[in-house]
Design a protein around this motif. Sequence first.
Motif, PDB file in Angstrom:
ATOM      1  N   TRP A  12      -3.537   0.283  -2.096  1.00  0.00           N
ATOM      2  CA  TRP A  12      -3.807  -0.983  -2.563  1.00  0.00           C
ATOM      3  C   TRP A  12      -4.469  -1.609  -1.078  1.00  0.00           C
ATOM      4  O   TRP A  12      -3.936  -1.322   0.337  1.00  0.00           O
ATOM      5  N   ASP A  13      -5.646  -2.345  -1.135  1.00  0.00           N
ATOM      6  CA  ASP A  13      -6.516  -2.912  -0.316  1.00  0.00           C
ATOM      7  C   ASP A  13      -6.189  -4.409  -0.527  1.00  0.00           C
ATOM      8  O   ASP A  13      -6.786  -4.911  -1.251  1.00  0.00           O
ATOM      9  N   GLY A  73       0.955  -1.170   0.055  1.00  0.00           N
ATOM     10  CA  GLY A  73      -0.228   0.050  -0.185  1.00  0.00           C
ATOM     11  C   GLY A  73       0.839   1.187   0.074  1.00  0.00           C
ATOM     12  O   GLY A  73       0.374   2.111  -0.452  1.00  0.00           O
ATOM     13  N   THR A 104      -7.548  -6.658   0.982  1.00  0.00           N
ATOM     14  CA  THR A 104      -8.667  -7.355   1.385  1.00  0.00           C
ATOM     15  C   THR A 104      -9.655  -7.439   0.269  1.00  0.00           C
ATOM     16  O   THR A 104     -10.674  -8.258   0.268  1.00  0.00           O
ATOM     17  N   ASP A 105      -9.452  -6.739  -0.868  1.00  0.00           N
ATOM     18  CA  ASP A 105     -10.280  -6.353  -2.113  1.00  0.00           C
ATOM     19  C   ASP A 105     -10.012  -7.055  -3.363  1.00  0.00           C
ATOM     20  O   ASP A 105      -9.080  -6.524  -4.045  1.00  0.00           O
TER      21      ASP A 105
END
Length: 255
Positions: A216-217, A209, A219-220
């Motif tokens: 940046w995620d 990130g 978890t997605d």
Amino acid sequence: MAGIVEGKKLLITGITMESSIAFHVARIAQEQGAEVVISSFGRVMRITQTISKRLPVTPELVQLDVTDDDDLSSLADRLRAVGFDSLDGVLHSIGFAPPGAFNFMEGTWEDASTALHASAYSLKSLATAALPLMTSGSSLVGLTFDAKFAWPVYDWMGVAKAAFESTNRYLARDLGAHGIRSNLVAAGPIRTTAAKSIPGFEQFERVWGDRAPLGWDITDPTPAARACVALMSGWFPATTGEIVHVDGGVHAMGQ
């Protein structure tokens, strides 16, 4: 308004958990009008069947181990048996390496060859098995983790991904005569079951990130899944042999 894969028939491999990128490819594809069939094998098959009930429409499930010649040779018949007499798109979301493959200097040939078979050669195997049902305009899409670099902890899986990316280019060459495209999506780190199995993978989670200009995620999985669906649509009719990066821009940044 019709979805971008309206009326298309897609084979999605690799659904093991709701966090799987493949799960979200199937979800988005269904939301965009596609008819989806999924595959799994062995002990994981029951898990895949349970998870698939969380999709908008519970899809048909077929047996497929991409390292098993019998499964590969019977894939087209298995798909026809559940009403899929053609395929407009195939997602390869498959990878495996034994624990020893994550120690580069100590990993054995057995460790490396297992990773290469399951994670690289399987792209060609899947393409060959699906080819009898694919026609001009069909699309093969695979998921990779950018193999240009020697990443921490990735080791022989990184070598397998480099082979995977090369395999994609050769498939683009040979499938092009059939009007079939072959492309990859290089996703940033996503907290999936596969990622959790890699010792030290949290190193990527901590820094990605910060390095990504778009952020940046971890978890997605949706951005990577959308790219896969787009590549299986008709919106990239002249794109093949490509690697589309969905990583927040990290691939383009210096150290």
